[in-house]
Design a protein around this motif. Structure first.
Motif, PDB file in Angstrom:
ATOM      1  N   VAL A  58       7.060  -3.602   2.081  1.00  0.00           N
ATOM      2  CA  VAL A  58       7.398  -3.802   3.417  1.00  0.00           C
ATOM      3  C   VAL A  58       9.545  -3.072   3.149  1.00  0.00           C
ATOM      4  O   VAL A  58       9.733  -2.747   3.854  1.00  0.00           O
ATOM      5  N   GLY A  59       9.206  -2.709   1.752  1.00  0.00           N
ATOM      6  CA  GLY A  59      10.695  -2.421   1.275  1.00  0.00           C
ATOM      7  C   GLY A  59      10.660  -0.727   0.975  1.00  0.00           C
ATOM      8  O   GLY A  59      11.503  -0.627   1.122  1.00  0.00           O
ATOM      9  N   ASP A  95       1.340  -1.391  -0.125  1.00  0.00           N
ATOM     10  CA  ASP A  95      -0.136   0.261   0.142  1.00  0.00           C
ATOM     11  C   ASP A  95       0.580   1.147   0.065  1.00  0.00           C
ATOM     12  O   ASP A  95       0.068   2.418   0.167  1.00  0.00           O
ATOM     13  N   HIS A  96       1.969   0.931  -0.414  1.00  0.00           N
ATOM     14  CA  HIS A  96       3.182   2.060  -0.069  1.00  0.00           C
ATOM     15  C   HIS A  96       3.242   2.634  -1.727  1.00  0.00           C
ATOM     16  O   HIS A  96       4.569   3.097  -1.658  1.00  0.00           O
ATOM     17  N   ILE A 136       8.235   1.918   6.155  1.00  0.00           N
ATOM     18  CA  ILE A 136       9.273   1.639   6.852  1.00  0.00           C
ATOM     19  C   ILE A 136       8.872   2.997   7.977  1.00  0.00           C
ATOM     20  O   ILE A 136       9.089   2.653   9.297  1.00  0.00           O
ATOM     21  N   ILE A 137       9.291   4.512   7.893  1.00  0.00           N
ATOM     22  CA  ILE A 137       8.942   5.262   8.309  1.00  0.00           C
ATOM     23  C   ILE A 137       7.508   5.900   8.727  1.00  0.00           C
ATOM     24  O   ILE A 137       7.962   5.886   9.952  1.00  0.00           O
ATOM     25  N   ASP A 138       6.464   5.486   8.288  1.00  0.00           N
ATOM     26  CA  ASP A 138       5.128   4.857   8.782  1.00  0.00           C
ATOM     27  C   ASP A 138       5.251   3.798  10.272  1.00  0.00           C
ATOM     28  O   ASP A 138       4.407   4.216  10.941  1.00  0.00           O
ATOM     29  N   TYR A 156      12.545  -8.714   3.086  1.00  0.00           N
ATOM     30  CA  TYR A 156      11.318  -7.562   4.985  1.00  0.00           C
ATOM     31  C   TYR A 156      13.073  -8.912   5.636  1.00  0.00           C
ATOM     32  O   TYR A 156      13.519  -7.962   6.430  1.00  0.00           O
ATOM     33  N   LYS A 157      13.938  -9.100   4.505  1.00  0.00           N
ATOM     34  CA  LYS A 157      15.268  -9.867   5.978  1.00  0.00           C
ATOM     35  C   LYS A 157      16.486  -8.274   6.227  1.00  0.00           C
ATOM     36  O   LYS A 157      16.698  -8.193   7.285  1.00  0.00           O
ATOM     37  N   ASP A 158      16.467  -7.582   4.680  1.00  0.00           N
ATOM     38  CA  ASP A 158      16.937  -6.208   4.893  1.00  0.00           C
ATOM     39  C   ASP A 158      15.948  -5.729   5.705  1.00  0.00           C
ATOM     40  O   ASP A 158      17.519  -4.588   6.405  1.00  0.00           O
ATOM     41  N   ILE A 159      15.158  -5.715   6.393  1.00  0.00           N
ATOM     42  CA  ILE A 159      14.396  -4.474   7.387  1.00  0.00           C
ATOM     43  C   ILE A 159      14.192  -4.623   8.734  1.00  0.00           C
ATOM     44  O   ILE A 159      14.819  -4.090   9.291  1.00  0.00           O
TER      45      ILE A 159
END
Length: 301
Positions: free
Chosen positions: A183-184, A92-93, A189-191, A136-139
């Motif tokens: 997710v990327g 949704d980004h 990420i900020i939200d 996902y792993k990066d995050i």
């Protein structure tokens, strides 16, 4: 016992959550300072300002991507309820936002940076690289390596795991292999990390939420035309009360659904509470019959 209630009468999205928490008294400058620990400042700029939605003063929070400053204003999860989804994995980004003005009661007050009503924090270091496809792993590694408190890390990771597991289930792959836009995306990420930061900043003990209206109709994503709620949203909302509404469009986004699903201890009607503060976080879309805002109520229960 300090309780926070998400009153999602017009749905929920990541940026609406941040806006509502700021409006309820969370310190946005503290948010900026904490988010710098992700070491992503060259990728975005944060903007928050007061707007009026159908007569309700509320806070609009936006994440502006540095690589795309002239193209769109965040959004990620902007609560714009006529989105064009352009994610490879039901994110949704990466929405194309359609701004409609259904009445004469919606005003945006843009102020220069020398007052207290509109703020921009620009992070330009001329690196000009984009990381729009973090996995996902990066995050997980990004959050774990940041100098956050354990509470903030655990809360952010809990929200991301909700989305990651939903995406993995939909696409038939284990969580560890999920690699997608949602997710990327920088704004998601900020939200999500921002929500974790502000929830703990407000020192909330209990979180409750209303049933979630999801909207109706169809949305376009990479895989074609899909019904509302989007597949990821519906997967996240298993065993969570969904409220029927005739409003056409997406009211609850995957990120908003994940925040509610991960954080709410209970889904219920308005609780008995001694109200201390109230915040309104606005989405982009305007509706003729009601303000498109998320209401947050904080108080002692």
């Amino acid at each position: 016992m300090k309780t926070l209630y998400f009153d999602c009468f017009s749905g929920i999205s990541g940026d609406m959550v941040i806006g509502a928490l700021i409006d309820a008294g969370a310190d946005p400058e503290f948010l900026v300072q904490e988010l710098s620990k992700l070491k992503m400042e060259d990728e975005y700029k944060l903007v928050w300002k007061k707007v009026v939605k159908n007569g309700i003063s509320s806070t609009k929070f936006d994440v502006i991507l540095v690589d795309n400053l002239t193209e769109h204003s965040i959004a990620g999860d902007s609560g714009d309820h006529s989105h064009k989804h352009t994610h490879s994995h039901d994110d949704d980004h990466n929405h194309e936002h359609s701004h409609s003005h259904d009445d004469d009661h919606n005003h945006e007050h843009s102020h220069s940076h020398d007052d207290d009503h509109s703020h921009e924090h620009s992070h330009h270091h001329n690196h000009n690289h984009s990381h729009q496809h973090r996995s996902y792993k990066d995050i997980v590694e990004l959050i774990q390596s940041a100098d956050f408190s354990d509470d903030i890390k655990n809360t952010a990771l809990k929200i991301f795991e909700k989305i990651g597991r939903a995406e993995g289930h939909i696409h038939g792959m284990p969580l560890e292999q999920v690699h997608f836009h949602e997710v990327g995306a920088v704004d998601s990420i900020i939200d999500i990390v921002g929500t974790a930061i502000l929830i703990h900043h407000l020192e909330v003990s209990v979180i409750k939420a209303s049933a979630l209206p999801v909207g109706t109709g169809r949305i376009k994503i990479d895989h074609g035309i899909y019904p509302v709620p989007a597949p990821a949203t519906l997967e996240i909302l298993k065993e969570i009360p969904i409220e029927h509404t005739k409003i056409r469009g997406e009211l609850t986004t995957p990120t908003g659904a994940a925040i509610a699903a991960a954080l709410a201890d209970e889904f219920c009607a308005f609780p008995s509470i001694m109200v201390q503060s109230i915040g309104y976080g606005t989405g982009t879309k305007n509706f003729a019959e009601h303000p498109n805002v998320l209401r947050v109520i904080i108080g002692e229960q």
